[in-house]
Design a protein around this motif. Structure first.
Motif, short mmCIF file in Angstrom:
data_model
loop_
_atom_site.label_atom_id
_atom_site.label_comp_id
_atom_site.label_asym_id
_atom_site.label_seq_id
_atom_site.Cartn_x
_atom_site.Cartn_y
_atom_site.Cartn_z
N PRO A 71 0.80 -1.23 0.00
CA PRO A 71 0.00 0.00 0.00
C PRO A 71 0.83 1.27 0.00
N SER A 72 1.99 1.25 0.67
CA SER A 72 2.80 2.46 0.75
C SER A 72 3.26 2.94 -0.62
N ALA A 73 3.46 2.00 -1.56
CA ALA A 73 3.89 2.40 -2.90
C ALA A 73 2.87 3.35 -3.52
N ILE A 74 1.60 3.13 -3.22
CA ILE A 74 0.53 3.95 -3.78
C ILE A 74 0.24 5.16 -2.90
N GLN A 93 -11.05 -6.46 8.40
CA GLN A 93 -12.20 -6.70 9.27
C GLN A 93 -13.05 -5.44 9.41
N SER A 94 -12.42 -4.28 9.54
CA SER A 94 -13.17 -3.03 9.74
C SER A 94 -13.45 -2.29 8.45
N GLY A 95 -12.60 -2.50 7.44
CA GLY A 95 -12.73 -1.74 6.20
C GLY A 95 -12.44 -0.27 6.37
N GLY A 96 -11.79 0.09 7.48
CA GLY A 96 -11.63 1.50 7.80
C GLY A 96 -10.26 2.09 7.56
N SER A 97 -9.28 1.28 7.15
CA SER A 97 -7.94 1.83 6.98
C SER A 97 -7.81 2.57 5.65
N PRO A 98 -7.41 3.84 5.68
CA PRO A 98 -7.37 4.63 4.44
C PRO A 98 -6.43 4.08 3.38
N ASP A 99 -5.32 3.43 3.79
CA ASP A 99 -4.38 2.96 2.77
C ASP A 99 -4.96 1.79 1.97
N LEU A 100 -5.76 0.94 2.61
CA LEU A 100 -6.37 -0.15 1.87
C LEU A 100 -7.42 0.37 0.89
N ALA A 101 -8.24 1.30 1.36
CA ALA A 101 -9.23 1.90 0.47
C ALA A 101 -8.54 2.65 -0.67
N LEU A 104 -7.54 0.23 -3.45
CA LEU A 104 -8.69 -0.16 -4.28
C LEU A 104 -9.16 0.98 -5.16
N THR A 105 -9.09 2.20 -4.66
CA THR A 105 -9.50 3.35 -5.46
C THR A 105 -8.61 3.51 -6.69
N VAL A 106 -7.31 3.45 -6.48
CA VAL A 106 -6.37 3.58 -7.59
C VAL A 106 -6.51 2.41 -8.56
N ALA A 107 -6.67 1.20 -8.02
CA ALA A 107 -6.82 0.03 -8.87
C ALA A 107 -8.08 0.13 -9.74
N ARG A 108 -9.15 0.60 -9.15
CA ARG A 108 -10.40 0.75 -9.92
C ARG A 108 -10.26 1.80 -11.01
N GLN A 109 -9.53 2.87 -10.69
CA GLN A 109 -9.31 3.91 -11.69
C GLN A 109 -8.48 3.40 -12.86
N SER A 110 -7.63 2.41 -12.60
CA SER A 110 -6.78 1.88 -13.67
C SER A 110 -7.48 0.78 -14.46
N GLY A 111 -8.72 0.44 -14.07
CA GLY A 111 -9.48 -0.55 -14.82
C GLY A 111 -9.57 -1.91 -14.20
N ASN A 338 -5.70 -0.50 19.37
CA ASN A 338 -7.12 -0.22 19.24
C ASN A 338 -7.73 -1.20 18.26
N LYS A 339 -9.05 -1.31 18.31
CA LYS A 339 -9.73 -2.28 17.44
C LYS A 339 -9.51 -1.92 15.97
N VAL A 340 -9.61 -0.65 15.64
CA VAL A 340 -9.40 -0.21 14.26
C VAL A 340 -8.07 0.55 14.19
N THR A 341 -7.16 0.07 13.38
CA THR A 341 -5.86 0.72 13.20
C THR A 341 -5.88 1.48 11.89
N THR A 342 -5.64 2.78 11.97
CA THR A 342 -5.67 3.64 10.79
C THR A 342 -4.27 3.91 10.31
N THR A 343 -3.95 3.48 9.09
CA THR A 343 -2.65 3.76 8.50
C THR A 343 -2.85 4.43 7.15
N LEU A 344 -1.90 5.26 6.77
CA LEU A 344 -2.00 6.03 5.53
C LEU A 344 -0.97 5.54 4.52
#
Length: 344
Positions: A71-74, A93-101, A104-111, A338-344
């Motif tokens: 994820p860091s590459a992106i 599990q949470s779907g809340g980490s910004p780097d994972l989203a 997927l955002t960049v991947a979807r933009q690339s097709g 914490n239950k949800v870990t947020t990484t960028l």
């Protein structure tokens, strides 16, 4: 944590029920229709270990090359890889980490065809993806993930086998075999051998977990659970990598948890256990049969090697819980987490 662990058989049954199985089958049919040329998984922590299991399944069962995204590459370096022929799967599990989203955002933009596998259908990860699978694990009370992990494993297994079928629908014999898993999980959880093992490891200063093939993600997840709950330095190696150098640190003072099941991975691990035994390492195996060179075993039933990770992890989760309590720690509230870990 104990309550979450105990709920896993019911969670497996829920994911296998008609409604949830049909929803996963529909996603599998969509993926099969797109015919991706390769697959990229992305996850963090426990979900990264589930993604690794998905990678083994995909390469072995679908014959597609698989990568684990960085994820860091992106998100940090601004890379924009061409993923137009890929299926990109975010597991969280949470779907809340910004780097994972973000991946997927960049991947979807690339097709790319993008898929979110998560316990939160209202999460940013689902919003970023074209397709989504709800693992339906319910609220997880403890910080250390347990029931969401096995739900992710089962969801990925259903997905991959559905893609392999072409229409998302599993063959009748596969379905019948999977429907036995909740009862088998109940039987594994009824065994309290992990409690005695926790007393044996109470004063350990470090530990090694190892497995090959489908069992390697189990080794990694085991090490993480021990570090999260007992603050015990734990290293995870594939059995093959363990022989390429780290074997030198094995001695009677370093406990080794080795996942040795049936199938090619388990057969390969028997040589690893033998080599560890030559160094007088304190080896305990997880599997359906005793292994020469091991000092003990956490018993699980013999099942198809693809299914084994759903059962193998259960006594190891119980071990992490019992060991934390034996060492005077609170496994429900690991320090600094914490239950949800947020990484960028």
């Amino acid at each position: 944590m104990a309550a979450d662990i105990a709920e896993q058989p019911a969670g497996m049954a829920r994911l296998l029920d008609r409604e949830n199985a049909a929803a996963i089958a529909a996603v599998g049919a969509r993926v099969a229709a797109r015919r991706p040329r390769h697959v990229i998984f992305v996850g963090r922590g426990t979900s990264d270990h589930a993604a690794l299991y998905g990678a083994y399944l995909t390469e072995i069962r679908l014959g597609l090359p698989v990568g684990l995204a960085s994820p860091s590459a992106i998100t940090l370096y601004g890379a924009r890889p061409d993923l137009s022929d890929a299926l990109v799967v975010g597991v969280s599990q949470s779907g809340g980490s910004p780097d994972l989203a973000g991946v997927l955002t960049v991947a979807r933009q690339s097709g790319a065809l993008t898929l979110a596998v998560t316990n939160n259908p209202d999460s940013p990860l689902v919003a970023a993806a074209e397709l989504a699978i709800d693992i339906a694990a319910g609220h997880e009370r403890a910080v250390a993930a347990t029931k969401t992990y096995t739900a992710e494993l089962l969801a990925l297994l259903l997905l991959v086998e559905g893609v392999r079928a072409g229409d998302g629908v599993l063959p009748a014999d596969e379905r019948a075999a999977l429907e036995k898993l909740p009862q088998l999980a109940e039987e594994v959880l009824a065994d309290n051998a992990a409690d005695a093992l926790a007393q044996r490891y109470r004063f350990a200063s470090r530990l090694v977990a190892t497995g090959r093939g489908y069992a390697y993600p189990t080794a990694r997840e085991t090490a993480l659970k021990l570090m999260e709950t007992s603050y015990l330095p734990a290293l995870a190696f594939s059995g093959a990598d363990l022989l390429h150098g780290p074997l030198a640190m094995a001695d009677p003072d370093v406990p080794v948890l080795a996942v040795v099941g049936d199938g090619p991975g388990g057969q390969a691990m028997r040589d690893v256990v033998n080599r560890l035994g030559e160094r007088r390492a304190d080896v305990v195996t997880v599997g359906p049969a005793d292994v020469p060179g091991a000092a003990g075993r956490l018993a699980v039933p013999a099942v198809d090697e693809r299914y084994a990770p759903l059962l193998d992890i259960l006594p190891l989760q119980k071990l992490a819980l019992a060991l934390a309590l034996a060492r005077g720690e609170d496994p429900d509230a690991p320090r600094g987490l914490n239950k949800v870990t947020t990484t960028l």
